[in-house]
Enzyme design. Structure first.
Site, mmCIF file in Angstrom:
data_model
loop_
_atom_site.group_PDB
_atom_site.id
_atom_site.type_symbol
_atom_site.label_atom_id
_atom_site.label_comp_id
_atom_site.label_asym_id
_atom_site.label_seq_id
_atom_site.Cartn_x
_atom_site.Cartn_y
_atom_site.Cartn_z
ATOM 1 N N GLU A 1 7.036 -4.904 3.812
ATOM 2 C CA GLU A 1 6.545 -5.193 2.447
ATOM 3 C C GLU A 1 7.544 -5.973 1.578
ATOM 4 O O GLU A 1 7.390 -6.015 0.361
ATOM 5 C CB GLU A 1 6.075 -3.918 1.727
ATOM 6 C CG GLU A 1 4.947 -3.156 2.449
ATOM 7 C CD GLU A 1 3.557 -3.772 2.300
ATOM 8 O OE1 GLU A 1 3.433 -4.771 1.550
ATOM 9 O OE2 GLU A 1 2.611 -3.267 2.955
ATOM 10 N N HIS B 1 -3.065 -1.962 4.861
ATOM 11 C CA HIS B 1 -1.683 -1.475 4.723
ATOM 12 C C HIS B 1 -1.621 -0.116 4.028
ATOM 13 O O HIS B 1 -0.584 0.541 4.081
ATOM 14 C CB HIS B 1 -0.773 -2.509 4.019
ATOM 15 C CG HIS B 1 -0.869 -2.532 2.529
ATOM 16 N ND1 HIS B 1 0.174 -2.947 1.725
ATOM 17 C CD2 HIS B 1 -1.896 -2.226 1.699
ATOM 18 C CE1 HIS B 1 -0.210 -2.866 0.449
ATOM 19 N NE2 HIS B 1 -1.440 -2.441 0.406
ATOM 20 N N ASP C 1 8.407 5.628 1.492
ATOM 21 C CA ASP C 1 7.378 4.811 0.845
ATOM 22 C C ASP C 1 7.028 5.422 -0.504
ATOM 23 O O ASP C 1 7.092 6.646 -0.670
ATOM 24 C CB ASP C 1 6.131 4.820 1.763
ATOM 25 C CG ASP C 1 5.214 3.619 1.594
ATOM 26 O OD1 ASP C 1 5.036 3.164 0.455
ATOM 27 O OD2 ASP C 1 4.654 3.171 2.609
ATOM 28 N N HIS D 1 2.632 -3.211 5.769
ATOM 29 C CA HIS D 1 2.837 -1.928 6.454
ATOM 30 C C HIS D 1 1.732 -1.581 7.450
ATOM 31 O O HIS D 1 1.860 -0.596 8.184
ATOM 32 C CB HIS D 1 3.019 -0.805 5.418
ATOM 33 C CG HIS D 1 4.014 0.234 5.833
ATOM 34 N ND1 HIS D 1 4.546 1.157 4.967
ATOM 35 C CD2 HIS D 1 4.579 0.506 7.048
ATOM 36 C CE1 HIS D 1 5.396 1.943 5.622
ATOM 37 N NE2 HIS D 1 5.432 1.579 6.886
ATOM 38 N N HIS E 1 4.014 5.152 -1.315
ATOM 39 C CA HIS E 1 2.617 5.447 -0.974
ATOM 40 C C HIS E 1 2.529 6.218 0.346
ATOM 41 O O HIS E 1 3.426 6.110 1.178
ATOM 42 C CB HIS E 1 1.833 4.131 -0.849
ATOM 43 C CG HIS E 1 2.070 3.183 -1.988
ATOM 44 N ND1 HIS E 1 3.032 2.190 -1.929
ATOM 45 C CD2 HIS E 1 1.518 3.114 -3.219
ATOM 46 C CE1 HIS E 1 3.043 1.525 -3.081
ATOM 47 N NE2 HIS E 1 2.138 2.063 -3.890
ATOM 48 N N ASP F 1 -0.033 5.847 2.576
ATOM 49 C CA ASP F 1 -0.632 4.966 3.591
ATOM 50 C C ASP F 1 -1.469 5.738 4.599
ATOM 51 O O ASP F 1 -1.475 5.422 5.798
ATOM 52 C CB ASP F 1 0.463 4.141 4.297
ATOM 53 C CG ASP F 1 1.172 3.179 3.356
ATOM 54 O OD1 ASP F 1 0.771 3.075 2.177
ATOM 55 O OD2 ASP F 1 2.142 2.524 3.800
ATOM 56 N N ASP G 1 9.032 -0.715 -0.992
ATOM 57 C CA ASP G 1 8.611 -0.165 -2.292
ATOM 58 C C ASP G 1 8.970 1.314 -2.448
ATOM 59 O O ASP G 1 8.720 1.901 -3.506
ATOM 60 C CB ASP G 1 7.136 -0.460 -2.588
ATOM 61 C CG ASP G 1 6.144 0.332 -1.745
ATOM 62 O OD1 ASP G 1 6.437 1.460 -1.339
ATOM 63 O OD2 ASP G 1 5.041 -0.207 -1.487
ATOM 64 N N ASP H 1 9.191 1.347 3.911
ATOM 65 C CA ASP H 1 8.516 0.414 3.009
ATOM 66 C C ASP H 1 9.491 0.121 1.863
ATOM 67 O O ASP H 1 9.977 1.044 1.207
ATOM 68 C CB ASP H 1 7.235 1.083 2.498
ATOM 69 C CG ASP H 1 6.352 0.162 1.669
ATOM 70 O OD1 ASP H 1 6.904 -0.686 0.932
ATOM 71 O OD2 ASP H 1 5.123 0.317 1.736
#
Ligand code: DIR
Ligand code: MN
Ligand code: MN
Ligand code: MN
Length: 304
Positions: free
Chosen positions: A272, A136, A119, A96, A121, A123, A229, A227
């Site tokens: 990712e 990332h 995401d 990412h 996360h 980031d 994830d 992302d």
């Protein structure tokens, strides 16, 4: 629709090599043939090639700054080219950290760009708050004008001028956010919908609120940075930093479809996907196909 596919096998924004196989895995999933069959005007820009910079010493604890910086400078130019050709950009990652070049390139053609970031996360660590040193986990801090002083002096990024402000971005799916990131999100007043929010109000309400907040008043081009994830690991296990309790397939597809319906999508990152982290063939296929379907939905491809 005119679409440009661009592979960005960037892996040095984190430590798991296999993410560089993401672009080819997504290509092999039938993404391009589906789009051709669907009548899209498709141009394949191929995969960029990235090389490690020699003597790429850490900056503080930030790893591989020159390598990631140079790769992003290359991606920045490539995305600008796709947009200058009048195409909707589809950027296949890669980790990412590539959002730095991808979003900067998109914003170079659309000064009023807004971003939907899906995401687990945020980031948005800075070189000072990052617990891991992995870039990332930091792309958002490189993109925000408000955080410009935080990224001063990071080698490899002298080409970069931050292109977004805090009010231009919305997060969806957050559930693994570092303390330093929480402080930044709060301080800058960044709009977010965590998984708790998604579970409480429903994904439909979330997308309505994003619509009102970001682009309904003044139409703005949208960059979707997805992302893999963001999805639950049950669905998308082949990724470097999976987090429990993520979006279902239907919820992810709903997000992509709502963005398609605005008619404002400018570019999408799908990042990712790490085929080497699938424990079985089924885990790899499920991860890759989920990513492929997000792209197809965002582009308005009808699966029935
Ligand atoms: C963590 C993990 N917040 C970090 N970030 C990830 O390293 O900064 N981002 N996995 O996708
Ligand atoms: Mn993530
Ligand atoms: Mn991410
Ligand atoms: Mn359409």
């Amino acid at each position: 629709h005119k679409v440009g596919i661009l592979g960005a096998p960037l892996s040095r924004g984190q430590e798991k090599e296999g993410v560089k196989m993401g672009p080819d895995a997504l290509r092999k999933s039938g993404l391009l043939t589906a789009l051709q069959t669907g009548g899209y005007n498709l141009k394949d820009y191929g995969n960029l090639t990235f090389e490690d910079e020699p003597k790429d010493e850490p900056f503080g604890i930030v790893k591989m700054p020159r390598t990631v910086g140079k790769a992003n400078a290359k991606l920045f130019e490539a995305v600008k080219k796709v947009k200058a050709d009048g195409r909707l950009g589809v950027i296949l990652g890669g980790d990412h950290s590539l959002a730095i070049g991808s979003i900067s390139g998109d914003a170079a053609c659309h000064s009023n760009l807004c971003v939907v970031w899906v995401d687990a996360h945020a980031d948005i660590n800075t070189p000072n708050t990052t617990p891991s040193g992995n870039l990332h986990g930091q792309p958002m801090s490189f993109l925000l004008k408000e955080l410009k002083t935080e990224i001063a002096g990071v080698p490899g990024f002298s080409w970069l001028e931050p292109c977004l402000t805090a009010k231009d971005i919305v997060y969806v799916g957050l559930r693994d956010v570092d303390p330093g990131e929480k402080d930044i999100i709060k301080k800058l007043g960044i709009k977010f919908f965590s998984m708790t929010d998604v579970n409480h109000m429903g994904i439909q309400k979330v997308m309505e609120m994003i619509n009102d907040y970001l682009y309904s008043r003044v139409k703005k081009p949208i960059h979707l940075s997805f992302d893999i994830d963001g999805f639950d690991p049950v669905l998308a296990p082949a990724t470097g930093t999976p987090a429990e309790g993520g979006l279902t397939y239907e919820q992810g597809i709903f997000v992509a479809n709502e963005i398609h319906k605005t008619g404002l999508l400018s570019a999408i990152d799908l990042v990712e996907v790490n085929p080497s982290l699938g424990k079985t063939e089924e885990e790899i296929t499920s991860t890759v196909n989920s990513g492929r379907d997000i792209i197809l939905k965002a582009l308005g491809y009808l699966t029935i």
